[in-house]
Design a protein around this motif. Structure first.
Motif, short mmCIF file in Angstrom:
data_model
loop_
_atom_site.label_atom_id
_atom_site.label_comp_id
_atom_site.label_asym_id
_atom_site.label_seq_id
_atom_site.Cartn_x
_atom_site.Cartn_y
_atom_site.Cartn_z
N GLU A 1 -13.47 -2.54 -3.07
CA GLU A 1 -12.22 -2.14 -2.45
C GLU A 1 -11.68 -0.86 -3.09
OE1 GLU A 1 -9.47 -5.39 -2.71
OE2 GLU A 1 -10.74 -6.73 -1.54
N THR A 2 -10.92 -0.14 -2.29
CA THR A 2 -10.22 1.03 -2.82
C THR A 2 -8.98 0.56 -3.58
OG1 THR A 2 -8.78 1.26 -0.89
CG2 THR A 2 -10.94 2.40 -0.81
N ALA A 3 -8.40 1.45 -4.34
CA ALA A 3 -7.17 1.13 -5.06
C ALA A 3 -6.07 0.75 -4.07
CB ALA A 3 -6.74 2.31 -5.93
N ALA A 4 -6.02 1.42 -2.93
CA ALA A 4 -5.01 1.12 -1.91
C ALA A 4 -5.20 -0.30 -1.38
CB ALA A 4 -5.08 2.13 -0.78
N GLN A 5 -6.43 -0.71 -1.16
CA GLN A 5 -6.70 -2.07 -0.68
C GLN A 5 -6.31 -3.11 -1.74
OE1 GLN A 5 -10.86 -1.27 0.17
NE2 GLN A 5 -10.51 -1.61 2.37
N ARG A 6 -6.60 -2.82 -3.01
CA ARG A 6 -6.24 -3.75 -4.08
C ARG A 6 -4.73 -3.86 -4.22
NH1 ARG A 6 -10.32 -0.76 -6.63
NH2 ARG A 6 -8.88 0.09 -8.18
N TYR A 7 -4.03 -2.73 -4.08
CA TYR A 7 -2.57 -2.75 -4.15
C TYR A 7 -2.01 -3.55 -2.97
CZ TYR A 7 2.29 -1.37 -4.29
OH TYR A 7 3.66 -1.42 -4.32
N TYR B 1 1.81 -0.29 -15.62
CA TYR B 1 0.95 -1.49 -15.68
C TYR B 1 0.19 -1.66 -14.37
CZ TYR B 1 3.73 -2.90 -19.77
OH TYR B 1 4.36 -2.96 -20.98
N LEU B 2 0.87 -1.43 -13.25
CA LEU B 2 0.20 -1.52 -11.94
C LEU B 2 -0.91 -0.48 -11.83
CD1 LEU B 2 3.10 -2.09 -9.38
CD2 LEU B 2 1.18 -3.61 -9.84
N ALA B 3 -0.61 0.73 -12.24
CA ALA B 3 -1.62 1.80 -12.17
C ALA B 3 -2.82 1.45 -13.04
CB ALA B 3 -1.01 3.13 -12.60
N SER B 4 -2.58 0.93 -14.22
CA SER B 4 -3.66 0.54 -15.12
C SER B 4 -4.50 -0.56 -14.48
CB SER B 4 -3.09 0.06 -16.46
OG SER B 4 -4.10 -0.44 -17.29
N TYR B 5 -3.84 -1.55 -13.90
CA TYR B 5 -4.53 -2.66 -13.23
C TYR B 5 -5.42 -2.15 -12.09
CZ TYR B 5 -5.07 -6.78 -10.24
OH TYR B 5 -5.58 -7.78 -9.44
N LEU B 6 -4.91 -1.16 -11.36
CA LEU B 6 -5.65 -0.63 -10.22
C LEU B 6 -6.69 0.42 -10.62
CD1 LEU B 6 -2.61 -0.26 -7.80
CD2 LEU B 6 -4.43 -1.99 -7.67
N GLY B 7 -6.62 0.88 -11.87
CA GLY B 7 -7.58 1.88 -12.35
C GLY B 7 -7.28 3.27 -11.83
N ILE B 8 -5.99 3.56 -11.63
CA ILE B 8 -5.60 4.86 -11.10
C ILE B 8 -4.43 5.41 -11.92
CG2 ILE B 8 -6.40 4.38 -8.76
CD1 ILE B 8 -3.51 3.67 -7.99
N THR B 9 -4.05 6.65 -11.63
CA THR B 9 -2.89 7.24 -12.30
C THR B 9 -1.60 6.77 -11.61
OG1 THR B 9 -2.84 9.18 -10.87
CG2 THR B 9 -4.22 9.32 -12.87
N GLN B 10 -0.48 6.93 -12.30
CA GLN B 10 0.80 6.59 -11.69
C GLN B 10 1.09 7.47 -10.48
OE1 GLN B 10 4.25 5.76 -14.20
NE2 GLN B 10 2.89 5.79 -15.97
N ARG B 11 0.67 8.70 -10.54
CA ARG B 11 0.88 9.61 -9.42
C ARG B 11 0.13 9.12 -8.18
NH1 ARG B 11 0.15 16.14 -9.72
NH2 ARG B 11 0.70 16.53 -7.56
N HIS B 12 -1.12 8.70 -8.37
CA HIS B 12 -1.92 8.17 -7.26
C HIS B 12 -1.26 6.90 -6.72
CE1 HIS B 12 -6.18 6.90 -5.71
NE2 HIS B 12 -5.32 7.09 -4.74
N LEU B 13 -0.75 6.05 -7.61
CA LEU B 13 -0.07 4.83 -7.18
C LEU B 13 1.16 5.16 -6.34
CD1 LEU B 13 0.41 1.79 -7.12
CD2 LEU B 13 1.47 1.97 -9.38
N SER B 14 1.90 6.16 -6.73
CA SER B 14 3.08 6.57 -5.96
C SER B 14 2.69 6.99 -4.54
CB SER B 14 3.81 7.71 -6.66
OG SER B 14 4.38 7.27 -7.86
N ARG B 15 1.58 7.73 -4.42
CA ARG B 15 1.10 8.13 -3.09
C ARG B 15 0.71 6.89 -2.27
NH1 ARG B 15 -1.59 12.47 -5.91
NH2 ARG B 15 -3.51 11.27 -5.90
N ILE B 16 0.01 5.95 -2.89
CA ILE B 16 -0.39 4.73 -2.20
C ILE B 16 0.83 3.95 -1.72
CG2 ILE B 16 -1.42 2.44 -2.54
CD1 ILE B 16 -3.53 3.83 -4.33
N ARG B 17 1.81 3.82 -2.59
CA ARG B 17 3.02 3.08 -2.21
C ARG B 17 3.74 3.74 -1.05
NH1 ARG B 17 6.29 1.44 -7.50
NH2 ARG B 17 7.28 0.05 -6.03
N LYS B 18 3.78 5.06 -1.04
CA LYS B 18 4.43 5.78 0.08
C LYS B 18 3.66 5.54 1.38
CE LYS B 18 6.59 9.45 -2.57
NZ LYS B 18 6.54 10.85 -2.97
N GLU B 19 2.33 5.58 1.30
CA GLU B 19 1.50 5.38 2.50
C GLU B 19 1.69 3.97 3.05
OE1 GLU B 19 -2.55 6.20 1.46
OE2 GLU B 19 -2.10 8.28 0.90
N ILE B 20 1.73 2.98 2.19
CA ILE B 20 1.83 1.59 2.63
C ILE B 20 3.20 1.28 3.22
CG2 ILE B 20 1.89 -0.81 1.80
CD1 ILE B 20 -0.51 -0.13 0.06
#
Length: 188
Positions: free
Chosen positions: A143-149, A167-186
């Motif tokens: 799965e992608t990080a977006a799918q795991r999130y 902690y979420l970014a670490s769990y997903l194996g991504i940076t906080q910046r990438h997590l912010s983009r994923i959260r905006k997309e979702i």
């Protein structure tokens, strides 16, 4: 809540459940406190009554990697330490204030000696832990990080907002910046 957890297995009598509940003690941990520490022995299991925990390990360069979250109605332990009696390879830390029901390994061992049904219970728990680990490995590989999130958001929507982004970014194996983009997309 904890009695219902044991009832759901469908293998215990009410008397057996009452017996085991007497062996638990209540423990409260504040945000940031540890249930188990890396490199220390851990000989207890906890049922989470309230709160959120993260399990993590430290890399040789000092970074900590979150690999698991635990939520209310979950059992948790530093399993490798609990099983082997050796030092833990992980730390388990409260993300928010928590309340636990805790039982010591020697009390569980005594139950196993007295009634074989507890061996079956521990076998079921071990099988569940294996399946959870297998699921995590497959998530990371397939799965992608977006799918795991999205999966975490679907399964734990009331708790996900309480977990700090790093902690979420670490769990997903991504940076906080990438997590912010994923959260905006979702959420868009």
């Amino acid at each position: 809540m904890i009695a219902a957890f044991f009832r759901d297995f469908g293998i215990f009598s009410e008397e057996e459940i009452a017996q085991v509940l007497q062996l638990f003690t209540i423990r409260k941990l504040s945000k940031g406190e540890y249930f188990a520490r890396e490199h220390e022995k851990s000989n207890e299991v906890a049922f989470i009554r309230s709160g959120i925990f993260r399990s993590f390990y430290t890399t040789p360069n000092g970074d900590d990697i979150t690999y698991c979250f635990r939520f209310p109605n979950d059992l948790m332990a530093a399993y490798s330490s609990f099983i082997t009696g050796g030092p833990s390879v992980e730390a388990i830390q409260a993300i928010v204030p928590t309340e636990l029901y805790v039982i010591q390994k020697n009390k569980l061992d005594q139950l196993v000696l007295e009634k074989p049904i507890w061996t079956m219970f521990l076998k079921i728990i071990a099988e569940q832990q294996y399946l959870e680990l297998e699921k995590r490995v497959f998530q990371l590989q397939k799965e992608t990080a977006a799918q795991r999130y999205a999966s975490l958001l679907k399964n734990q929507p009331e708790f996900i907002l309480q977990i700090p982004l790093h902690y979420l970014a670490s769990y997903l194996g991504i940076t906080q910046r990438h997590l912010s983009r994923i959260r905006k997309e979702i959420t868009s």
